[in-house]
Motif scaffolding. Structure first.
Motif, PDB file in Angstrom:
ATOM      1  N   PHE A  88       7.118   0.588  -2.082  1.00 13.97           N
ATOM      2  CA  PHE A  88       6.773  -0.613  -2.849  1.00 13.97           C
ATOM      3  C   PHE A  88       6.781  -0.253  -4.332  1.00 13.97           C
ATOM      4  O   PHE A  88       6.198   0.757  -4.720  1.00 13.97           O
ATOM      5  CB  PHE A  88       5.380  -1.123  -2.472  1.00 13.97           C
ATOM      6  CG  PHE A  88       5.295  -1.875  -1.162  1.00 13.97           C
ATOM      7  CD1 PHE A  88       6.407  -2.027  -0.339  1.00 13.97           C
ATOM      8  CD2 PHE A  88       4.094  -2.441  -0.752  1.00 13.97           C
ATOM      9  CE1 PHE A  88       6.328  -2.727   0.862  1.00 13.97           C
ATOM     10  CE2 PHE A  88       3.992  -3.140   0.442  1.00 13.97           C
ATOM     11  CZ  PHE A  88       5.114  -3.283   1.254  1.00 13.97           C
ATOM     12  N   PHE A 142       7.945  -5.713  -6.394  1.00 12.74           N
ATOM     13  CA  PHE A 142       6.918  -6.756  -6.525  1.00 12.74           C
ATOM     14  C   PHE A 142       6.940  -7.413  -7.896  1.00 12.74           C
ATOM     15  O   PHE A 142       6.186  -8.356  -8.128  1.00 12.74           O
ATOM     16  CB  PHE A 142       5.528  -6.151  -6.272  1.00 12.74           C
ATOM     17  CG  PHE A 142       5.228  -5.953  -4.817  1.00 12.74           C
ATOM     18  CD1 PHE A 142       4.363  -6.798  -4.139  1.00 12.74           C
ATOM     19  CD2 PHE A 142       5.842  -4.934  -4.099  1.00 12.74           C
ATOM     20  CE1 PHE A 142       4.099  -6.621  -2.794  1.00 12.74           C
ATOM     21  CE2 PHE A 142       5.579  -4.751  -2.749  1.00 12.74           C
ATOM     22  CZ  PHE A 142       4.710  -5.605  -2.094  1.00 12.74           C
ATOM     23  N   CYS A 188      -1.546  -3.705  -1.927  1.00 12.72           N
ATOM     24  CA  CYS A 188      -0.413  -4.055  -1.054  1.00 12.72           C
ATOM     25  C   CYS A 188       0.054  -2.856  -0.224  1.00 12.72           C
ATOM     26  O   CYS A 188       0.409  -3.005   0.950  1.00 12.72           O
ATOM     27  CB  CYS A 188       0.740  -4.619  -1.879  1.00 12.72           C
ATOM     28  SG  CYS A 188       0.393  -6.264  -2.548  1.00 12.72           S
ATOM     29  N   CYS A 202      -2.495  -2.448   2.566  1.00 13.69           N
ATOM     30  CA  CYS A 202      -2.347  -3.496   3.581  1.00 13.69           C
ATOM     31  C   CYS A 202      -1.099  -3.280   4.443  1.00 13.69           C
ATOM     32  O   CYS A 202      -1.127  -3.539   5.652  1.00 13.69           O
ATOM     33  CB  CYS A 202      -2.260  -4.872   2.920  1.00 13.69           C
ATOM     34  SG  CYS A 202      -3.762  -5.394   2.112  1.00 13.69           S
ATOM     35  N   ARG A 203      -0.028  -2.813   3.810  1.00 14.88           N
ATOM     36  CA  ARG A 203       1.227  -2.583   4.554  1.00 14.88           C
ATOM     37  C   ARG A 203       1.034  -1.519   5.627  1.00 14.88           C
ATOM     38  O   ARG A 203       1.646  -1.565   6.695  1.00 14.88           O
ATOM     39  CB  ARG A 203       2.326  -2.169   3.564  1.00 14.88           C
ATOM     40  CG  ARG A 203       3.667  -1.853   4.212  1.00 14.88           C
ATOM     41  CD  ARG A 203       4.298  -3.105   4.808  1.00 14.88           C
ATOM     42  NE  ARG A 203       5.585  -2.806   5.403  1.00 14.88           N
ATOM     43  CZ  ARG A 203       5.755  -2.255   6.605  1.00 14.88           C
ATOM     44  NH1 ARG A 203       4.697  -1.944   7.351  1.00 14.88           N
ATOM     45  NH2 ARG A 203       6.968  -2.030   7.081  1.00 14.88           N
ATOM     46  N   THR A 252      -3.266  -8.845   3.726  1.00 17.06           N
ATOM     47  CA  THR A 252      -1.836  -9.158   3.737  1.00 17.06           C
ATOM     48  C   THR A 252      -1.178  -8.533   2.510  1.00 17.06           C
ATOM     49  O   THR A 252      -1.658  -8.724   1.396  1.00 17.06           O
ATOM     50  CB  THR A 252      -1.624 -10.690   3.702  1.00 17.06           C
ATOM     51  OG1 THR A 252      -2.393 -11.266   4.762  1.00 17.06           O
ATOM     52  CG2 THR A 252      -0.160 -11.045   3.873  1.00 17.06           C
ATOM     53  N   PRO A 253      -0.071  -7.781   2.690  1.00 16.61           N
ATOM     54  CA  PRO A 253       0.508  -7.003   1.578  1.00 16.61           C
ATOM     55  C   PRO A 253       1.359  -7.809   0.610  1.00 16.61           C
ATOM     56  O   PRO A 253       2.544  -7.550   0.402  1.00 16.61           O
ATOM     57  CB  PRO A 253       1.346  -5.945   2.309  1.00 16.61           C
ATOM     58  CG  PRO A 253       1.750  -6.592   3.579  1.00 16.61           C
ATOM     59  CD  PRO A 253       0.623  -7.504   3.962  1.00 16.61           C
ATOM     60  N   THR A 254       0.735  -8.824   0.000  1.00 18.38           N
ATOM     61  CA  THR A 254       1.419  -9.643  -1.000  1.00 18.38           C
ATOM     62  C   THR A 254       0.416  -9.983  -2.099  1.00 18.38           C
ATOM     63  O   THR A 254      -0.805  -9.844  -1.905  1.00 18.38           O
ATOM     64  CB  THR A 254       1.927 -10.971  -0.401  1.00 18.38           C
ATOM     65  OG1 THR A 254       0.778 -11.707   0.085  1.00 18.38           O
ATOM     66  CG2 THR A 254       2.915 -10.753   0.731  1.00 18.38           C
ATOM     67  N   GLU A 255       0.926 -10.453  -3.218  1.00 15.83           N
ATOM     68  CA  GLU A 255       0.024 -10.891  -4.296  1.00 15.83           C
ATOM     69  C   GLU A 255      -0.853 -12.044  -3.804  1.00 15.83           C
ATOM     70  O   GLU A 255      -2.053 -12.094  -4.083  1.00 15.83           O
ATOM     71  CB  GLU A 255       0.854 -11.326  -5.514  1.00 15.83           C
ATOM     72  CG  GLU A 255       0.024 -11.641  -6.736  1.00 15.83           C
ATOM     73  CD  GLU A 255       0.869 -11.957  -7.967  1.00 15.83           C
ATOM     74  OE1 GLU A 255       0.414 -12.790  -8.779  1.00 15.83           O
ATOM     75  OE2 GLU A 255       1.970 -11.387  -8.124  1.00 15.83           O
ATOM     76  N   TYR A 267      -3.658 -10.756  -1.747  1.00 15.51           N
ATOM     77  CA  TYR A 267      -4.706 -10.207  -2.620  1.00 15.51           C
ATOM     78  C   TYR A 267      -5.653 -11.324  -3.064  1.00 15.51           C
ATOM     79  O   TYR A 267      -6.878 -11.206  -2.947  1.00 15.51           O
ATOM     80  CB  TYR A 267      -4.043  -9.534  -3.820  1.00 15.51           C
ATOM     81  CG  TYR A 267      -4.986  -9.073  -4.915  1.00 15.51           C
ATOM     82  CD1 TYR A 267      -5.479  -7.770  -4.927  1.00 15.51           C
ATOM     83  CD2 TYR A 267      -5.365  -9.928  -5.956  1.00 15.51           C
ATOM     84  CE1 TYR A 267      -6.333  -7.343  -5.939  1.00 15.51           C
ATOM     85  CE2 TYR A 267      -6.214  -9.512  -6.956  1.00 15.51           C
ATOM     86  CZ  TYR A 267      -6.689  -8.218  -6.950  1.00 15.51           C
ATOM     87  OH  TYR A 267      -7.531  -7.798  -7.952  1.00 15.51           O
TER      88      TYR A 267
END
Length: 548
Positions: free
Chosen positions: A129, A159, A170, A173-174, A181-184, A187
């Motif tokens: 990432f 990202f 992220c 979370c990944r 959840t591995p997204t903005e 977050y």
């Protein structure tokens, strides 16, 4: 991976990211950090290393953050993030330094040596990432990072512009989908969602008001708070300044580091007496608070103050929920104000550990507790919770007596609001605002918990920062010979005197810190110690002057 398939490593380097400088660069406390024009080949090579690291970790995702944090705009940097959202394992720092500094001609063979040294299975998938801050040089460096990942057949995911803590979140979370959840958006959902949940349970009363001024350092943290602000439904009225427009330069005369070190308010912020202001740094991983009184005198609420505020509130909730047997501890560095350490140990009765400067040292020490609070005085810190602590709190939240349940449920929201991977200005802002609201406190009650000893920080430019060696969590100097005895002699002349020196992790300077019973005395002691460093450790330029 046969040697022939490593040829693309050299081809990418030669054609797109050649090493054009012989300047030696070292992976330090915050990764690589220097002038942006010296970094492209370094970031490309860290893309290679991230792929190797991912494969050593059985294909788990590694993070790469392009940032120079609180440094000024011409600088940039890169740091690697391990699978649990932590800093790169320390034993790999030397590997990173070696790979960054070899010639292009030796890059292919050195990459092959590293693969063998760490026993990486190059047939595994690899995931990386990549995030970046708002510097104008960041997109070019992020592209170099992605090329490094592609050169070793890894999969990059970019990202774009995110805070450093968002990227850490992220990555965590990944690799651990129970964390979030591995997204903005993930977050915001977790951290901002927990903040809104806990605010519903806490009425506004006393001296607390929902207005907060924020200095965004002309960086990414302010931009993200501008997005968050729209979803807060008046629970927190954010007045944002220094968002990067109107010619404002990143971290220039603003931001957490400027406010902490200069002990003056940032430019570009309006002030009303006793209005609390939060200052973020350029990549959103540090925060300090301050306010001006009715005589326009500035009062700083730094990382020590945030740590004591959070530790005291978590202690309250643990007691109220009767979560017995959980050990809470606080981790500081030598920069922590001596008054805060006394307050924590004598008033809060919370054990304190002191470690070397650098988040990786604090984070590691905090993990030794069930609940570990760590902050550097500069405003970088967070709270970490063991699995046992989370399980115990969850059980009480479901099965405890009504008052116990209530406290445990508040603590669950508090945990969800915390970015446990790394210091996070946005998460910490929400934590601080929650505690102040829960107590009905304004900034004056927060400040009244204890009285800081006056302190001063200086830096001395030297030929080689490595001439300084330290021990005892950087509180004592072992080299050059005679320096520590000189510091001891100087300190002995001051009431409540304390001073230490340490080599910077990011530039060829020696950092000097002093404390004493008055500001005048602290300033003079710092200048005297700076003179000793200049004389005994190879100072460059003008010898530091004593205050007039």
């Amino acid at each position: 991976m046969p040697p022939s398939s490593l040829r693309v490593v050299y081809a990418f380097a030669r054609e797109m990211h050649p090493k054009t400088s012989d300047v030696f660069i070292q992976y330090g406390t915050a990764g690589f950090r220097t002038k942006a024009n010296l970094l492209e080949h370094v970031v490309y090579r860290m893309g290679l290393l991230a792929v190797i690291r991912s494969r050593v970790k059985n294909g788990r995702t590694i993070g790469m953050m392009i940032t120079a944090s609180h440094n000024l705009e011409p600088d940039n940097g890169v740091k690697l993030v391990d699978p649990d959202g932590e800093m790169l394992e320390q034993s790999w720092e030397e590997i990173a330094t070696r790979l960054a500094n070899v010639s292009d001609n030796d890059l292919e063979s050195t990459t092959e040596q590293v693969i063998k040294q760490v026993n990486a299975d190059m047939s595994l998938k690899a995931s990386v990432f990549i995030g970046m801050d708002t510097r104008y040089t960041s997109p070019r460096l992020a592209a170099a990072a992605a090329n490094g990942v592609i050169a070793l057949k890894g999969t990059p995911k970019e990202f774009g512009i995110v805070t450093t803590p968002m990227l850490h979140f992220c990555v965590k979370c990944r690799n651990d989908n129970t964390y979030g959840t591995p997204t903005e958006e993930g977050y915001y959902e977790k951290i901002v969602g927990a903040f809104k949940n806990i605010r519903d349970k806490l009425p506004v009363y006393g001296d607390y008001n929902t207005t907060l001024y924020v200095d965004g350092a002309n960086g990414v943290g302010g931009k993200k708070l501008n997005i968050i602000r729209k979803s807060l439904d008046g629970e927190l009225d954010l007045n944002l300044y220094n968002l990067g427009g109107n010619g404002g330069k990143l971290n220039l005369n603003c931001g957490a580091d400027f406010v902490k070190v200069s002990q003056t308010p940032p430019v570009g912020v309006e002030h009303a007496p006793f209005q609390r202001v939060a200052s973020l740094d350029g990549d959103g991983d540090r925060i300090v608070y301050y306010y001006l009184d009715d005589k326009e005198k500035m009062h700083l609420l730094d990382g020590d103050r945030i740590a004591t505020l959070l530790a005291s509130y978590v202690t309250e909730l643990l007691r109220a929920s009767e979560a017995s047997g959980l050990r809470l501890g606080l981790v500081q560095t030598a920069y922590a104000n001596g008054a805060s350490t006394r307050y924590i140990t004598e008033e809060l009765k919370v054990p304190v550990s002191c470690v070397k400067t650098g988040v990786k040292h604090l984070h590691h020490a905090a993990l030794a507790y069930d609940v570990g609070v760590y902050f550097e005085a500069n405003g970088h810190g967070t709270v970490v919770y063991s699995k046992a602590a989370k399980n115990a709190i969850s059980k009480i939240a479901q099965e405890g007596e009504p008052e116990q349940r209530k406290a445990a449920q508040l603590l669950q929201n508090f945990i969800d609001m915390t970015n446990e991977t790394v210091g996070d200005a946005i998460s910490d802002l929400f934590l601080v605002e929650t505690v102040l609201r829960a107590r009905g406190h304004g900034v004056r009650q927060w400040m009244e918990a204890y009285t800081d000893l006056p302190c001063r920080q200086l830096k001395v430019t030297v030929q080689d920062r490595n001439a300084i060696s330290t021990t005892d969590a950087e509180r004592r100097c072992t080299a050059p010979e005679g320096l520590q005895s000189k510091i001891d002699e100087l300190v002995a002349a001051y009431t409540s005197g304390r001073a230490f020196v340490r080599p910077s992790g990011t530039e060829d300077v020696v950092r000097v810190y002093s404390e004493a019973d008055t500001q005048e005395a602290a300033d003079k002691l710092a200048a005297e110690v700076a003179q000793a460093v200049f004389d005994l450790a190879g100072g460059v330029g003008e010898r530091p002057a004593l205050p007039a």
